[in-house]
Design a protein around this motif. Structure first.
Motif, short mmCIF file in Angstrom:
data_model
loop_
_atom_site.label_atom_id
_atom_site.label_comp_id
_atom_site.label_asym_id
_atom_site.label_seq_id
_atom_site.Cartn_x
_atom_site.Cartn_y
_atom_site.Cartn_z
N PRO A 123 0.60 -1.01 -0.09
CA PRO A 123 -0.03 0.04 0.15
C PRO A 123 0.74 1.47 -0.04
O PRO A 123 0.42 2.40 -0.64
CB PRO A 123 -0.87 0.04 1.30
CG PRO A 123 -0.16 -1.20 2.26
CD PRO A 123 0.40 -2.04 0.95
N MET A 124 2.03 1.39 0.54
CA MET A 124 3.02 2.35 0.54
C MET A 124 3.38 2.63 -0.87
O MET A 124 3.17 3.90 -1.37
CB MET A 124 4.19 2.14 1.31
CG MET A 124 5.05 3.26 1.57
SD MET A 124 6.71 3.08 2.11
CE MET A 124 7.49 2.34 0.63
N LEU A 125 3.55 1.80 -1.70
CA LEU A 125 4.01 1.81 -2.98
C LEU A 125 2.87 2.38 -3.96
O LEU A 125 2.77 3.26 -4.74
CB LEU A 125 4.62 0.77 -3.60
CG LEU A 125 6.11 0.00 -3.21
CD1 LEU A 125 6.36 -1.26 -3.66
CD2 LEU A 125 7.10 1.08 -3.56
N SER A 126 1.65 1.78 -3.61
CA SER A 126 0.29 2.23 -4.53
C SER A 126 -0.07 3.25 -4.06
O SER A 126 -0.71 3.95 -4.92
CB SER A 126 -0.38 0.79 -4.70
OG SER A 126 -0.94 0.65 -3.16
N ILE A 134 -7.31 -6.99 2.51
CA ILE A 134 -7.93 -6.25 1.39
C ILE A 134 -8.42 -5.10 1.65
O ILE A 134 -8.06 -4.17 0.59
CB ILE A 134 -8.95 -7.25 0.75
CG1 ILE A 134 -8.71 -8.58 0.40
CG2 ILE A 134 -9.68 -6.62 -0.19
CD1 ILE A 134 -9.99 -9.45 0.11
N THR A 135 -8.77 -4.72 2.54
CA THR A 135 -9.37 -3.34 2.95
C THR A 135 -8.28 -2.27 2.90
O THR A 135 -8.29 -1.15 2.72
CB THR A 135 -10.32 -3.23 4.18
OG1 THR A 135 -9.40 -3.32 5.37
CG2 THR A 135 -11.39 -4.12 4.00
N TRP A 136 -7.09 -2.79 3.26
CA TRP A 136 -5.77 -2.11 3.33
C TRP A 136 -4.97 -2.00 2.20
O TRP A 136 -3.84 -1.37 2.15
CB TRP A 136 -4.97 -2.56 4.64
CG TRP A 136 -5.73 -2.32 5.99
CD1 TRP A 136 -6.53 -3.09 6.47
CD2 TRP A 136 -5.64 -0.88 6.83
NE1 TRP A 136 -6.99 -2.57 7.80
CE2 TRP A 136 -6.21 -1.22 7.73
CE3 TRP A 136 -4.74 0.20 6.81
CZ2 TRP A 136 -6.51 -0.27 8.65
CZ3 TRP A 136 -5.08 1.18 7.74
CH2 TRP A 136 -5.87 0.91 8.69
N GLY A 137 -5.43 -2.44 1.10
CA GLY A 137 -4.53 -2.55 -0.05
C GLY A 137 -3.48 -3.63 -0.16
O GLY A 137 -2.51 -3.41 -0.99
N LYS A 138 -3.43 -4.38 0.61
CA LYS A 138 -2.28 -5.57 0.76
C LYS A 138 -2.55 -6.74 -0.08
O LYS A 138 -1.56 -7.19 -0.60
CB LYS A 138 -2.16 -5.63 2.37
CG LYS A 138 -1.50 -4.57 3.08
CD LYS A 138 -1.87 -4.82 4.68
CE LYS A 138 -1.61 -3.71 5.51
NZ LYS A 138 -1.68 -4.08 7.01
N LEU A 139 -3.55 -7.22 -0.19
CA LEU A 139 -4.12 -8.45 -0.69
C LEU A 139 -5.16 -7.96 -1.73
O LEU A 139 -6.02 -7.17 -1.73
CB LEU A 139 -4.45 -9.57 0.28
CG LEU A 139 -3.55 -9.91 1.29
CD1 LEU A 139 -4.01 -11.09 1.98
CD2 LEU A 139 -2.20 -10.36 0.88
N GLY A 140 -5.12 -9.01 -2.79
CA GLY A 140 -6.55 -8.67 -3.76
C GLY A 140 -7.54 -9.73 -3.61
O GLY A 140 -7.54 -10.53 -2.75
N ILE A 141 -8.54 -9.57 -4.05
CA ILE A 141 -9.71 -10.33 -4.11
C ILE A 141 -9.41 -11.93 -4.46
O ILE A 141 -9.66 -12.65 -3.74
CB ILE A 141 -10.82 -9.99 -4.91
CG1 ILE A 141 -11.38 -8.65 -4.56
CG2 ILE A 141 -11.87 -11.12 -5.16
CD1 ILE A 141 -12.39 -8.23 -5.40
N ASP A 142 -8.48 -12.27 -5.46
CA ASP A 142 -8.03 -13.21 -5.97
C ASP A 142 -6.61 -13.77 -5.44
O ASP A 142 -6.17 -14.90 -5.79
CB ASP A 142 -7.81 -13.25 -7.53
CG ASP A 142 -9.09 -13.06 -8.36
OD1 ASP A 142 -10.16 -13.34 -7.73
OD2 ASP A 142 -9.13 -11.99 -9.21
N THR A 143 -6.03 -13.04 -4.51
CA THR A 143 -4.72 -13.66 -3.91
C THR A 143 -5.22 -15.04 -3.20
O THR A 143 -6.09 -14.84 -2.26
CB THR A 143 -4.17 -12.66 -2.84
OG1 THR A 143 -4.02 -11.38 -3.43
CG2 THR A 143 -2.86 -13.15 -2.23
#
Length: 322
Positions: A251-254, A290-299
């Motif tokens: 999430p820091m990068l994105s 997912i809500t923190w932008g670390k994992l995706g739905i399909d991870t």
């Protein structure tokens, strides 16, 4: 097929045992697709002698990076040089405060059922570590905490003290591979405390050791250069800063650097006996990430709610086809 794998695949069919099999096969698939894997070490995994299986995982290139507490970093070396002086206390649940005080008086620092001998372990390393800290400082050089220990291992100065088979030391395996390691919160380790004491007395300067912010900056570059389009895997042993620190790089990068093409972590497994309760990060289920932008739905996401000292060697045995 390895004997351990054959036994587990036949018997481990439900609940946490099935999650163990699924996580191991997911890890295997991740590697087969050519992706890299980060392993994070919390708790006292080195004192639990996880190095017996972890070192071989490193040697066989099934781990590409480690995030660890400073305690696990140094306790692998303590076990390496002072194993014969360790004492096991199988009746630790019955110890009184007076019993604990007696252990302290004997220079034995207890970790559950295992006592680390202060004199043989900490002090045996201290002078040698100070020498490499001081040498770097005198040359105007700065390194990360793990880099100093790599220098110590590769110098050969500790070989005179070895009390276990060096193939069971994950730090030796990592040093020989020059495996990338990050050590968030290193300051709260014993060697971190010792370094701080030298800074207080004026023997060393704090700037000789690179900081946690510099670790995060390094990790941002590593992830950007190694994640490709699909991301890196994340196998988390326990909770705490060893896991919380590195997982935040995505999430820091994105978000903070606005590199919107940054891929999520591409595999996630946590082995922990911590349960979801009152905001616990260690017990947070993967979907929360997912809500923190670390994992995706399909991870691919796995959680094994069990004792890591039992579970992780079994997962590694499957991956090593033992």
């Amino acid at each position: 097929m390895g004997k351990v794998r054959e036994f587990i695949e036949y018997n481990y069919r439900h609940f946490n045992s099935a999650a163990l099999v699924d996580a191991a096969k997911g890890y295997e698939k991740h590697l087969a697709e050519g992706k890299k894997m980060l392993v994070s070490l919390a708790g006292a995994m080195s004192t639990a002698e996880l190095g017996i299986s972890l070192a071989e995982m490193i040697r066989q290139d099934k781990i590409h990076m480690i995030s660890t507490t400073g305690a696990n970093l140094e306790e692998d070396l303590m076990n390496l040089v002072a194993h014969n002086s360790y004492e096991r206390v199988p009746h630790y649940r019955d110890l009184t405060a007076e019993d604990e005080w007696t252990l302290l008086g004997r220079g034995l620092n207890r970790v559950t059922d295992t006592c680390i001998p202060e004199e043989e372990a900490f002090r045996r390393l201290q002078q040698h570590v100070f020498d490499i800290w001081k040498e770097a400082e005198d040359k105007g050089e700065r390194y990360f905490p793990h880099e100093f220990l790599y220098k110590l291992i590769l110098s050969g100065v500790l070989e005179q003290y070895y009390e276990i088979d060096p193939k069971n030391s994950w730090m030796i395996a990592a040093a020989e591979k020059n495996l990338p390691i990050i050590v968030p919160g290193w300051e709260d380790s014993t060697l971190g405390n010792i370094f701080a004491s030298y800074c207080i007395t004026g023997d060393l300067k704090p700037s000789t050791i690179k900081s946690g912010i510099e670790y995060m900056m390094w990790l941002a570059d590593y992830y950007s250069n190694n994640a490709g389009e699909e991301g890196i895997g994340f196998f988390q042993i326990g909770g705490g800063i060893a896991g919380d620190f590195p997982i935040c790089v995505v999430p820091m990068l994105s978000q903070d650097l606005e590199r919107e093409d940054t891929p999520f972590w591409s595999y996630f497994c946590q082995v922990s006996d911590s349960t979801t309760s009152y905001g616990s990060y260690s017990g947070a289920v993967p979907n929360e990430k997912i809500t923190w932008g670390k994992l995706g739905i399909d991870t691919p996401k796995f959680i094994i709610e069990s004792d890591a000292t039992i579970v992780v060697p079994l997962v590694f045995a499957i991956l090593l086809d033992q």
